[in-house]
Design a protein around this motif. Structure first.
Motif, PDB file in Angstrom:
ATOM      1  N   ALA A 105       1.597 -13.393   1.670  1.00  0.00           N
ATOM      2  CA  ALA A 105       2.254 -13.898   0.455  1.00  0.00           C
ATOM      3  C   ALA A 105       3.661 -14.303   0.857  1.00  0.00           C
ATOM      4  CB  ALA A 105       2.268 -12.816  -0.619  1.00  0.00           C
ATOM      5  N   VAL A 106       3.865 -15.593   1.134  1.00  0.00           N
ATOM      6  CA  VAL A 106       5.115 -16.011   1.776  1.00  0.00           C
ATOM      7  C   VAL A 106       6.211 -16.503   0.829  1.00  0.00           C
ATOM      8  CG1 VAL A 106       4.067 -16.488   4.022  1.00  0.00           C
ATOM      9  CG2 VAL A 106       4.124 -18.291   2.293  1.00  0.00           C
ATOM     10  N   ASN A 108       5.369  -6.134  -1.578  1.00  0.00           N
ATOM     11  CA  ASN A 108       6.416  -6.743  -0.779  1.00  0.00           C
ATOM     12  C   ASN A 108       7.403  -7.573  -1.607  1.00  0.00           C
ATOM     13  OD1 ASN A 108       7.487  -7.293   1.744  1.00  0.00           O
ATOM     14  ND2 ASN A 108       6.361  -9.223   1.914  1.00  0.00           N
ATOM     15  N   TRP A 109       6.953  -8.041  -2.794  1.00  0.00           N
ATOM     16  CA  TRP A 109       7.792  -8.930  -3.599  1.00  0.00           C
ATOM     17  C   TRP A 109       8.489  -8.224  -4.763  1.00  0.00           C
ATOM     18  CZ3 TRP A 109       9.712 -13.606  -2.718  1.00  0.00           C
ATOM     19  CH2 TRP A 109       9.151 -14.326  -1.651  1.00  0.00           C
ATOM     20  N   ILE A 110       8.199  -6.949  -4.968  1.00  0.00           N
ATOM     21  CA  ILE A 110       8.776  -6.261  -6.135  1.00  0.00           C
ATOM     22  C   ILE A 110      10.305  -6.284  -6.097  1.00  0.00           C
ATOM     23  CG2 ILE A 110       9.029  -4.026  -7.312  1.00  0.00           C
ATOM     24  CD1 ILE A 110       6.084  -3.463  -6.557  1.00  0.00           C
ATOM     25  N   THR A 111      10.876  -5.987  -4.936  1.00  0.00           N
ATOM     26  CA  THR A 111      12.345  -5.929  -4.861  1.00  0.00           C
ATOM     27  C   THR A 111      12.975  -7.320  -4.887  1.00  0.00           C
ATOM     28  OG1 THR A 111      12.189  -5.900  -2.465  1.00  0.00           O
ATOM     29  CG2 THR A 111      12.389  -3.771  -3.564  1.00  0.00           C
ATOM     30  N   ARG A 162      10.149 -10.273 -14.655  1.00  0.00           N
ATOM     31  CA  ARG A 162       9.126 -10.450 -13.615  1.00  0.00           C
ATOM     32  C   ARG A 162       8.918  -9.160 -12.815  1.00  0.00           C
ATOM     33  NH1 ARG A 162       6.883 -14.478 -15.853  1.00  0.00           N
ATOM     34  NH2 ARG A 162       7.675 -16.562 -15.412  1.00  0.00           N
ATOM     35  N   LYS A 163      10.006  -8.449 -12.627  1.00  0.00           N
ATOM     36  CA  LYS A 163       9.934  -7.237 -11.802  1.00  0.00           C
ATOM     37  C   LYS A 163       9.106  -6.141 -12.479  1.00  0.00           C
ATOM     38  CE  LYS A 163      12.973  -4.183  -9.160  1.00  0.00           C
ATOM     39  NZ  LYS A 163      14.306  -4.172  -8.553  1.00  0.00           N
ATOM     40  N   VAL A 164       9.371  -5.895 -13.773  1.00  0.00           N
ATOM     41  CA  VAL A 164       8.608  -4.829 -14.449  1.00  0.00           C
ATOM     42  C   VAL A 164       7.128  -5.210 -14.525  1.00  0.00           C
ATOM     43  CG1 VAL A 164      10.488  -3.807 -15.773  1.00  0.00           C
ATOM     44  CG2 VAL A 164       9.186  -5.695 -16.775  1.00  0.00           C
ATOM     45  N   ALA A 165       6.850  -6.510 -14.706  1.00  0.00           N
ATOM     46  CA  ALA A 165       5.455  -6.944 -14.804  1.00  0.00           C
ATOM     47  C   ALA A 165       4.738  -6.732 -13.469  1.00  0.00           C
ATOM     48  CB  ALA A 165       5.386  -8.416 -15.211  1.00  0.00           C
ATOM     49  N   LEU A 166       5.392  -7.113 -12.391  1.00  0.00           N
ATOM     50  CA  LEU A 166       4.770  -6.983 -11.068  1.00  0.00           C
ATOM     51  C   LEU A 166       4.576  -5.515 -10.709  1.00  0.00           C
ATOM     52  CD1 LEU A 166       3.678  -8.561  -8.671  1.00  0.00           C
ATOM     53  CD2 LEU A 166       5.975  -8.566  -7.682  1.00  0.00           C
ATOM     54  N   TRP A 213       7.660 -16.711  -3.572  1.00  0.00           N
ATOM     55  CA  TRP A 213       7.510 -16.116  -4.898  1.00  0.00           C
ATOM     56  C   TRP A 213       6.341 -16.756  -5.650  1.00  0.00           C
ATOM     57  CZ3 TRP A 213       7.863 -12.173  -7.807  1.00  0.00           C
ATOM     58  CH2 TRP A 213       7.700 -12.302  -9.184  1.00  0.00           C
ATOM     59  N   ALA A 214       6.100 -18.044  -5.413  1.00  0.00           N
ATOM     60  CA  ALA A 214       4.999 -18.717  -6.109  1.00  0.00           C
ATOM     61  C   ALA A 214       3.655 -18.064  -5.790  1.00  0.00           C
ATOM     62  CB  ALA A 214       4.959 -20.202  -5.729  1.00  0.00           C
ATOM     63  N   ASP A 215       3.576 -17.410  -4.644  1.00  0.00           N
ATOM     64  CA  ASP A 215       2.326 -16.722  -4.299  1.00  0.00           C
ATOM     65  C   ASP A 215       2.009 -15.615  -5.299  1.00  0.00           C
ATOM     66  OD1 ASP A 215       2.487 -18.435  -2.205  1.00  0.00           O
ATOM     67  OD2 ASP A 215       2.213 -16.931  -0.642  1.00  0.00           O
ATOM     68  N   MET A 216       3.034 -15.013  -5.898  1.00  0.00           N
ATOM     69  CA  MET A 216       2.783 -13.994  -6.928  1.00  0.00           C
ATOM     70  C   MET A 216       2.098 -14.644  -8.139  1.00  0.00           C
ATOM     71  SD  MET A 216       3.674 -11.219  -5.585  1.00  0.00           S
ATOM     72  CE  MET A 216       3.109 -12.039  -4.102  1.00  0.00           C
ATOM     73  N   GLY A 217       2.493 -15.892  -8.418  1.00  0.00           N
ATOM     74  CA  GLY A 217       1.828 -16.622  -9.492  1.00  0.00           C
ATOM     75  C   GLY A 217       0.398 -16.971  -9.119  1.00  0.00           C
ATOM     76  N   ALA A 218       0.221 -17.526  -7.927  1.00  0.00           N
ATOM     77  CA  ALA A 218      -1.107 -17.981  -7.495  1.00  0.00           C
ATOM     78  C   ALA A 218      -2.076 -16.808  -7.358  1.00  0.00           C
ATOM     79  CB  ALA A 218      -0.993 -18.751  -6.178  1.00  0.00           C
ATOM     80  N   ILE A 219      -1.573 -15.681  -6.855  1.00  0.00           N
ATOM     81  CA  ILE A 219      -2.453 -14.510  -6.697  1.00  0.00           C
ATOM     82  C   ILE A 219      -2.923 -14.021  -8.075  1.00  0.00           C
ATOM     83  CG2 ILE A 219      -2.522 -12.074  -6.019  1.00  0.00           C
ATOM     84  CD1 ILE A 219      -0.800 -12.797  -3.586  1.00  0.00           C
ATOM     85  N   GLY A 220      -1.992 -13.899  -9.003  1.00  0.00           N
ATOM     86  CA  GLY A 220      -2.371 -13.445 -10.345  1.00  0.00           C
ATOM     87  C   GLY A 220      -3.356 -14.402 -10.999  1.00  0.00           C
ATOM     88  N   TRP A 221      -3.051 -15.671 -10.914  1.00  0.00           N
ATOM     89  CA  TRP A 221      -3.901 -16.684 -11.559  1.00  0.00           C
ATOM     90  C   TRP A 221      -5.264 -16.811 -10.863  1.00  0.00           C
ATOM     91  CZ3 TRP A 221      -3.253 -22.504 -10.223  1.00  0.00           C
ATOM     92  CH2 TRP A 221      -4.186 -23.260 -10.962  1.00  0.00           C
ATOM     93  N   LEU A 222      -5.252 -17.021  -9.558  1.00  0.00           N
ATOM     94  CA  LEU A 222      -6.505 -17.322  -8.863  1.00  0.00           C
ATOM     95  C   LEU A 222      -7.242 -16.076  -8.361  1.00  0.00           C
ATOM     96  CD1 LEU A 222      -5.200 -20.314  -6.716  1.00  0.00           C
ATOM     97  CD2 LEU A 222      -6.503 -20.444  -8.859  1.00  0.00           C
ATOM     98  N   VAL A 223      -6.531 -15.208  -7.658  1.00  0.00           N
ATOM     99  CA  VAL A 223      -7.200 -14.054  -7.047  1.00  0.00           C
ATOM    100  C   VAL A 223      -7.659 -13.080  -8.137  1.00  0.00           C
ATOM    101  CG1 VAL A 223      -6.935 -12.117  -5.450  1.00  0.00           C
ATOM    102  CG2 VAL A 223      -5.913 -14.342  -4.905  1.00  0.00           C
ATOM    103  N   ASP A 224      -6.766 -12.772  -9.075  1.00  0.00           N
ATOM    104  CA  ASP A 224      -7.187 -11.901 -10.176  1.00  0.00           C
ATOM    105  C   ASP A 224      -8.204 -12.612 -11.061  1.00  0.00           C
ATOM    106  OD1 ASP A 224      -5.486  -9.194 -10.381  1.00  0.00           O
ATOM    107  OD2 ASP A 224      -4.270 -10.763  -9.480  1.00  0.00           O
ATOM    108  N   GLY A 225      -8.034 -13.926 -11.219  1.00  0.00           N
ATOM    109  CA  GLY A 225      -9.002 -14.694 -12.010  1.00  0.00           C
ATOM    110  C   GLY A 225     -10.398 -14.601 -11.418  1.00  0.00           C
TER     111      GLY A 225
END
Lengths: 315, 94
Positions: free
Chosen positions: A117-118, A56-59, A66-70, A120-132
Motif C-alpha cells: 500500500a504505497v 502502516n497508514w494509521i499514523t 480518516r484516522k479514527v475510521a481507519l 494514501w489512495a491505496d486506503m481508498g482502493a483497498i476499502g472499495w475494491l478489496v473489501d468490496g
C-alpha cells in the motif's frame, strides 16, 4: 441403523441437501472437517495479515476523521480474525496450531495482502475494491452449511459494510480533488483492480475444490459467478468516480446482461500464491515478530492467573 | 506446547428485558481478561449492556448421537400443544 461409513456419509449429504446446518459435535466426513479448517483458517489469517498494509497508514492519515475510521476498520479486522479462529477451533484444531501453520507458510492467506500500500489512495482502493470483493464472498458464506462459520460471517458482514463505504468516500474525495489527487486515485485503481479480481480464486475450470465445496454447500456460488457479480457492481462505481478501470476489454454486454472483461494474468496469481509476491516475506516476518515478541506477555499473564488461582484455593 | 490461554464462552444481553445470548468464544488468561476482551471483541458497536464469560471447560453439552433417546420422547406428545384439543369455533377467548 447401519453406521457404516458409507451410510453415515449418505445421511450427512441428505442433511446438507435438506438445508440442515452442521454443528461442531455432529458427525462429519473427515474431508468436510479438513476443508473447513483450511478455508476458515485461511479466512482468519487473511483478516489478521490484512491489518498490516493498512496499519502502516494509521499514523499518516490526512485528517482525524480518516484516522479514527481507519483505526476502527483495522480493529474490526482483528475482531473478524478472532471470530474466525474460534470457528476453526470448533473443528478440533488449536489456536497455537493455527498460528503455527500461518508462520511456517503451511496455511495460506488471501494473496491480495502481498501487494504494498504505497499511497494514501491505496486506503481508498483497498476499502472499495478489496473489501468490496470480500463482502461478495462473505455474503454468500452467511449461508454456508457449517453453523459456526455461517454465524461468524453474519457478524462480519454486518460490520464490514462501513469498510467499503469509507474506502469509497476516500476515492470520491480524491477523484474530486486536484488533478494530482485524481491521478493518485487512478493510480491506486490501476494497481488494485486486477489483484482484486484474483481474490475470487482460479477460474471454475481450473479450481480443484469448487465441485465438492458446492456439493457440501460450503460455497453457494462458483469463483467465476462471484467475480462476475463483483465486476458488474463495481464498473458503474468507477464510472461514477470518473476513473478508468485498467481493462480495455471491459464492456457491457447487452445480450449476456453482464460486463465482458479481459484475461486475468494467472501467472502472476500463482507467483504470488507460491510466495513470490512483492510483500510475502515482509508480511509473514511481521506476524512472526509480533508472535515471538509477545511470548513473554502471554506467559506472564498465564503465570499471574495461575498464581491468583492457587492463592484463592489456599484460602 | 500447551501454553494456550483457556477458552471462554461469551454471552451478551443486548438490552434489558432480553436474555443473554451466546455470541462466540475467546481465549484469555483469566475471567477478568476474558471480560475485557469480550468488551472489545463483541461490543464494539454497543451490542450489549451485560456480559457473562464462562470457561468453556465448565460446559456440559449433550451429544448429538444421543438425540434420539434425548428428544424423541417429546415427538408423540401432541397433547402438550393447545391445537390438540377440539373446541367449537364460536367459543371466544380460549
Amino acid at each position: 441403523m447401519n453406521l457404516s461409513l458409507e451410510n453415515l456419509e449418505k445421511q450427512f449429504q441428505d442433511r446438507i441437501d435438506a438445508g440442515d446446518n452442521i454443528e461442531p459435535k455432529d458427525w462429519m466426513p473427515e474431508k468436510y472437517r479438513k476443508t473447513h479448517i483450511r478455508q476458515i483458517s485461511q479466512h482468519a489469517h487473511s483478516e489478521i495479515v490484512g491489518m498490516l498494509p493498512e496499519g502502516n497508514w494509521i499514523t499518516r492519515a490526512p485528517s482525524l476523521r480518516r484516522k479514527v475510521a481507519l483505526l476502527a476498520k483495522v480493529q474490526d479486522e482483528a475482531g473478524h480474525g478472532l471470530y474466525l479462529y474460534s470457528a476453526a477451533e470448533t473443528l478440533g484444531i488449536s489456536r497455537d496450531e493455527l498460528f503455527n501453520q500461518l508462520h511456517t507458510g503451511k496455511a495460506k492467506y488471501s494473496s491480495i495482502f502481498n501487494y504494498p500500500a504505497v499511497t494514501w489512495a491505496d486506503m481508498g482502493a483497498i476499502g472499495w475494491l478489496v473489501d468490496g470483493a470480500a463482502i461478495i464472498n462473505q455474503v454468500m458464506l452467511t449461508r454456508t452449511s457449517y453453523g459456526p462459520y455461517a454465524r461468524a460471517m453474519v457478524r462480519i458482514c454486518k460490520e464490514e459494510s462501513f469498510h467499503q463505504r469509507q474506502g469509497f468516500e476516500i476515492m470520491l474525495t480524491l477523484s474530486k480533488g486536484t488533478a494530482e489527487q485524481k491521478e493518485m486515485a487512478q493510480d491506486a485503481l490501476d494497481r488494485w483492480w486486477w489483484p482484486s479480481l484474483m481474490m475470487f480464486g482460479p477460474t471454475d475450470a481450473a479450481s480443484t475444490h469448487t465441485e465438492q465445496s458446492m456439493k457440501w454447500k460450503i460455497k453457494r456460488k462458483t469463483n467465476d459467478e462471484l467475480r462476475q457479480q463483483f465486476i458488474d457492481i463495481t464498473a458503474p462505481q468507477a464510472e461514477f468516480l470518473g476513473l478508468k478501470i485498467p481493462d480495455p476489454a471491459l464492456q457491457w454486454n447487452e445480450e449476456r446482461g453482464h460486463y465482458d472483461f479481459g484475461e486475468i494474468n494467472w501467472d502472476e496469481f500463482w507467483q504470488v500464491v507460491k510466495g513470490y509476491g512483492p510483500c510475502n516475506k515482509e508480511r509473514i516476518n511481521a506476524r512472526v515478530k509480533a508472535w515471538d515478541e509477545g511470548a513473554w506477555v502471554r506467559e506472564a499473564a498465564l503465570a499471574y492467573a495461575e498464581k491468583k488461582d492457587s492463592i484463592q484455593k489456599a484460602i | 506446547m500447551n501454553n494456550e490461554w483457556p477458552l471462554f464462552e461469551i454471552f451478551i444481553r443486548s438490552k434489558n428485558g432480553l436474555e443473554h445470548r451466546h455470541m462466540g468464544s475467546l481465549h484469555a488468561a483469566d475471567a477478568v481478561m476474558a471480560m475485557e476482551n469480550a468488551r472489545d471483541v463483541y461490543t464494539r458497536r454497543q451490542e450489549g449492556v451485560s456480559i457473562w464469560v464462562v470457561p468453556s471447560s465448565e460446559i456440559t453439552a449433550s451429544n448429538p448421537e444421543n438425540n434420539g433417546e434425548l428428544f424423541a420422547p417429546a415427538e408423540d406428545k401432541v397433547y402438550r400443544h393447545p391445537t390438540f384439543y377440539d373446541l367449537p369455533d364460536e367459543l371466544k377467548h380460549i
